[in-house]
Design a protein around this motif. Structure first.
Motif, PDB file in Angstrom:
ATOM      1  N   GLU A  55      23.547   3.865  -9.632  1.00 49.03           N
ATOM      2  CA  GLU A  55      23.147   3.706 -11.028  1.00 49.03           C
ATOM      3  C   GLU A  55      23.746   2.440 -11.618  1.00 49.03           C
ATOM      4  N   LYS A  56      24.979   2.139 -11.231  1.00 50.95           N
ATOM      5  CA  LYS A  56      25.630   0.918 -11.725  1.00 50.95           C
ATOM      6  C   LYS A  56      24.886  -0.327 -11.233  1.00 50.95           C
ATOM      7  N   VAL A  57      24.420  -0.300  -9.993  1.00 53.10           N
ATOM      8  CA  VAL A  57      23.656  -1.434  -9.454  1.00 53.10           C
ATOM      9  C   VAL A  57      22.366  -1.611 -10.244  1.00 53.10           C
ATOM     10  N   LYS A  58      21.657  -0.515 -10.512  1.00 54.41           N
ATOM     11  CA  LYS A  58      20.416  -0.596 -11.281  1.00 54.41           C
ATOM     12  C   LYS A  58      20.660  -1.152 -12.677  1.00 54.41           C
ATOM     13  N   LEU A  59      21.733  -0.689 -13.316  1.00 49.44           N
ATOM     14  CA  LEU A  59      22.045  -1.161 -14.666  1.00 49.44           C
ATOM     15  C   LEU A  59      22.449  -2.626 -14.651  1.00 49.44           C
ATOM     16  N   ARG A  60      23.169  -3.053 -13.615  1.00 50.84           N
ATOM     17  CA  ARG A  60      23.506  -4.476 -13.461  1.00 50.84           C
ATOM     18  C   ARG A  60      22.247  -5.307 -13.384  1.00 50.84           C
ATOM     19  N   ASN A  61      21.302  -4.861 -12.562  1.00 53.11           N
ATOM     20  CA  ASN A  61      20.055  -5.607 -12.400  1.00 53.11           C
ATOM     21  C   ASN A  61      19.257  -5.661 -13.695  1.00 53.11           C
ATOM     22  N   SER A  62      19.200  -4.545 -14.410  1.00 55.12           N
ATOM     23  CA  SER A  62      18.467  -4.501 -15.680  1.00 55.12           C
ATOM     24  C   SER A  62      19.128  -5.392 -16.721  1.00 55.12           C
ATOM     25  N   LEU A  63      20.440  -5.397 -16.754  1.00 53.35           N
ATOM     26  CA  LEU A  63      21.174  -6.226 -17.708  1.00 53.35           C
ATOM     27  C   LEU A  63      20.930  -7.706 -17.447  1.00 53.35           C
ATOM     28  N   VAL A  64      21.024  -8.106 -16.199  1.00 53.19           N
ATOM     29  CA  VAL A  64      20.804  -9.515 -15.858  1.00 53.19           C
ATOM     30  C   VAL A  64      19.372  -9.920 -16.171  1.00 53.19           C
ATOM     31  N   LYS A  65      18.416  -9.066 -15.828  1.00 54.21           N
ATOM     32  CA  LYS A  65      17.010  -9.365 -16.120  1.00 54.21           C
ATOM     33  C   LYS A  65      16.799  -9.555 -17.615  1.00 54.21           C
ATOM     34  N   VAL A 174      10.918 -15.594 -15.710  1.00 55.63           N
ATOM     35  CA  VAL A 174      11.590 -15.169 -14.485  1.00 55.63           C
ATOM     36  C   VAL A 174      12.415 -13.915 -14.769  1.00 55.63           C
ATOM     37  N   THR A 175      12.750 -13.181 -13.725  1.00 49.81           N
ATOM     38  CA  THR A 175      13.560 -11.973 -13.875  1.00 49.81           C
ATOM     39  C   THR A 175      14.931 -12.120 -13.230  1.00 49.81           C
ATOM     40  N   ARG A 176      15.169 -13.281 -12.629  1.00 46.58           N
ATOM     41  CA  ARG A 176      16.449 -13.551 -11.981  1.00 46.58           C
ATOM     42  C   ARG A 176      16.959 -14.923 -12.430  1.00 46.58           C
ATOM     43  N   PRO A 177      18.279 -15.103 -12.417  1.00 46.29           N
ATOM     44  CA  PRO A 177      18.824 -16.387 -12.861  1.00 46.29           C
ATOM     45  C   PRO A 177      18.546 -17.501 -11.852  1.00 46.29           C
ATOM     46  N   HIS A 178      18.185 -18.685 -12.378  1.00 48.68           N
ATOM     47  CA  HIS A 178      17.935 -19.870 -11.561  1.00 48.68           C
ATOM     48  C   HIS A 178      18.714 -21.036 -12.188  1.00 48.68           C
ATOM     49  N   PRO A 179      19.980 -21.176 -11.833  1.00 39.99           N
ATOM     50  CA  PRO A 179      20.830 -22.178 -12.487  1.00 39.99           C
ATOM     51  C   PRO A 179      20.353 -23.616 -12.359  1.00 39.99           C
ATOM     52  N   SER A 180      19.571 -23.920 -11.310  1.00 35.64           N
ATOM     53  CA  SER A 180      19.133 -25.307 -11.101  1.00 35.64           C
ATOM     54  C   SER A 180      17.813 -25.620 -11.804  1.00 35.64           C
ATOM     55  N   ALA A 181      17.216 -24.649 -12.477  1.00 37.94           N
ATOM     56  CA  ALA A 181      15.946 -24.872 -13.170  1.00 37.94           C
ATOM     57  C   ALA A 181      16.160 -25.732 -14.415  1.00 37.94           C
ATOM     58  N   PRO A 182      15.113 -26.411 -14.898  1.00 36.86           N
ATOM     59  CA  PRO A 182      15.226 -27.172 -16.148  1.00 36.86           C
ATOM     60  C   PRO A 182      15.646 -26.260 -17.301  1.00 36.86           C
ATOM     61  N   THR A 183      16.180 -26.853 -18.346  1.00 38.23           N
ATOM     62  CA  THR A 183      16.722 -26.057 -19.449  1.00 38.23           C
ATOM     63  C   THR A 183      15.901 -26.139 -20.729  1.00 38.23           C
ATOM     64  N   GLN A 184      14.833 -26.935 -20.745  1.00 34.39           N
ATOM     65  CA  GLN A 184      14.114 -27.077 -22.007  1.00 34.39           C
ATOM     66  C   GLN A 184      12.668 -27.539 -21.784  1.00 34.39           C
ATOM     67  N   GLY A 185      11.841 -27.283 -22.802  1.00 34.04           N
ATOM     68  CA  GLY A 185      10.492 -27.824 -22.858  1.00 34.04           C
ATOM     69  C   GLY A 185       9.561 -27.363 -21.757  1.00 34.04           C
ATOM     70  N   TRP A 186       8.474 -28.136 -21.572  1.00 33.43           N
ATOM     71  CA  TRP A 186       7.461 -27.748 -20.593  1.00 33.43           C
ATOM     72  C   TRP A 186       7.977 -27.688 -19.162  1.00 33.43           C
ATOM     73  N   PRO A 187       8.991 -28.501 -18.733  1.00 34.11           N
ATOM     74  CA  PRO A 187       9.484 -28.320 -17.356  1.00 34.11           C
ATOM     75  C   PRO A 187      10.047 -26.917 -17.120  1.00 34.11           C
ATOM     76  N   LEU A 188      10.730 -26.361 -18.133  1.00 33.35           N
ATOM     77  CA  LEU A 188      11.241 -24.990 -18.019  1.00 33.35           C
ATOM     78  C   LEU A 188      10.097 -23.990 -17.945  1.00 33.35           C
ATOM     79  N   ALA A 189       9.096 -24.150 -18.805  1.00 28.43           N
ATOM     80  CA  ALA A 189       7.957 -23.226 -18.810  1.00 28.43           C
ATOM     81  C   ALA A 189       7.209 -23.240 -17.486  1.00 28.43           C
ATOM     82  N   VAL A 190       6.965 -24.439 -16.944  1.00 31.27           N
ATOM     83  CA  VAL A 190       6.235 -24.557 -15.684  1.00 31.27           C
ATOM     84  C   VAL A 190       7.047 -23.986 -14.522  1.00 31.27           C
ATOM     85  N   THR A 191       8.335 -24.289 -14.494  1.00 36.96           N
ATOM     86  CA  THR A 191       9.195 -23.764 -13.438  1.00 36.96           C
ATOM     87  C   THR A 191       9.212 -22.245 -13.453  1.00 36.96           C
TER      88      THR A 191
END
Length: 209
Positions: A55-65, A174-191
């Motif tokens: 249950e803790k794993v599921k809640l971790r995943n839901s929180l991050v998402k 996205v439902t998972r973190p992607h630290p290397s993705a763009p942070t703003q504007g249309w590049p973020l939306a497209v990624t």
């Protein structure tokens, strides 16, 4: 400066980033942001109270998402709105700060999402607690400084229009973190549009809702 945000102006005022009509009374961006904050607090509380490791794993995943999707929508819509409507050093300052803080939160969420909860639960709890401390500091500043500025400088129509786009875009983030993705504007939306199907496949194989 572009109306509402680079992303919003690209897809049209009153239209979500999916291209679907989005304007709807009651979709106030301030209320939606606070609701997301409260959801994250509740998921974290439930994680801390849970005793079953699965249950803790599921809640971790839901929180991050929840935090990952909230992060992207804020960066695409809420902070550009603040930058446009408040302007000057204050608007630019909050916008610049948001880029660095959201990048830090991405990296924290990445480490939390891919850590092994089961092998050393106490060590993981410590890691999650540290990450959530940063999240809650960010939340506190938004609720005390950023959201009041939006209320002061935006019309109700502005807040509801961007809030509707916020709601329309969240399902395609996205439902998972992607630290290397763009942070703003249309590049973020497209990624996000590119990475979302990959995240869904991984979620499916892990049984993530």
């Amino acid at each position: 400066m572009a109306n509402v945000s680079k992303a919003a102006s690209k897809f049209g005022a009153g239209v979500g980033l999916t291209g679907a009509p989005a304007f709807k009374r009651g979709d106030n961006i301030v209320d939606l942001i606070i609701a997301d904050h409260n959801e994250a607090k509740d998921l974290y509380k439930r994680y801390k109270e849970a005793n079953d490791i699965d249950e803790k794993v599921k809640l971790r995943n839901s929180l991050v998402k929840a935090l990952v999707q909230h992060d992207e929508c804020e960066q695409l819509l809420m902070y550009p709105l603040l930058r446009e409507k408040v302007g000057g050093d204050v608007g630019e300052g909050h916008y610049s700060r948001s880029l660095s803080e959201h990048q830090e939160l991405r990296e924290l969420m990445y480490r939390v999402r891919y850590a092994d909860v089961k092998s050393n639960p106490k060590q993981f709890d410590f890691k999650l607690d540290n990450a959530m401390h940063s999240v809650f500091l960010h939340v506190e500043q938004e609720e005390k400084e950023v959201l009041p500025l939006l209320t002061q400088h935006c019309s109700e129509e502005d807040l509801e229009r961007v809030g509707a786009s916020f709601k329309a875009h969240k399902p395609v983030t996205v439902t998972r973190p992607h630290p290397s993705a763009p942070t703003q504007g249309w590049p973020l939306a497209v990624t996000s549009l590119v990475m979302k199907p990959l995240d869904k496949i991984r979620d499916y194989w892990e049984g993530v809702a």
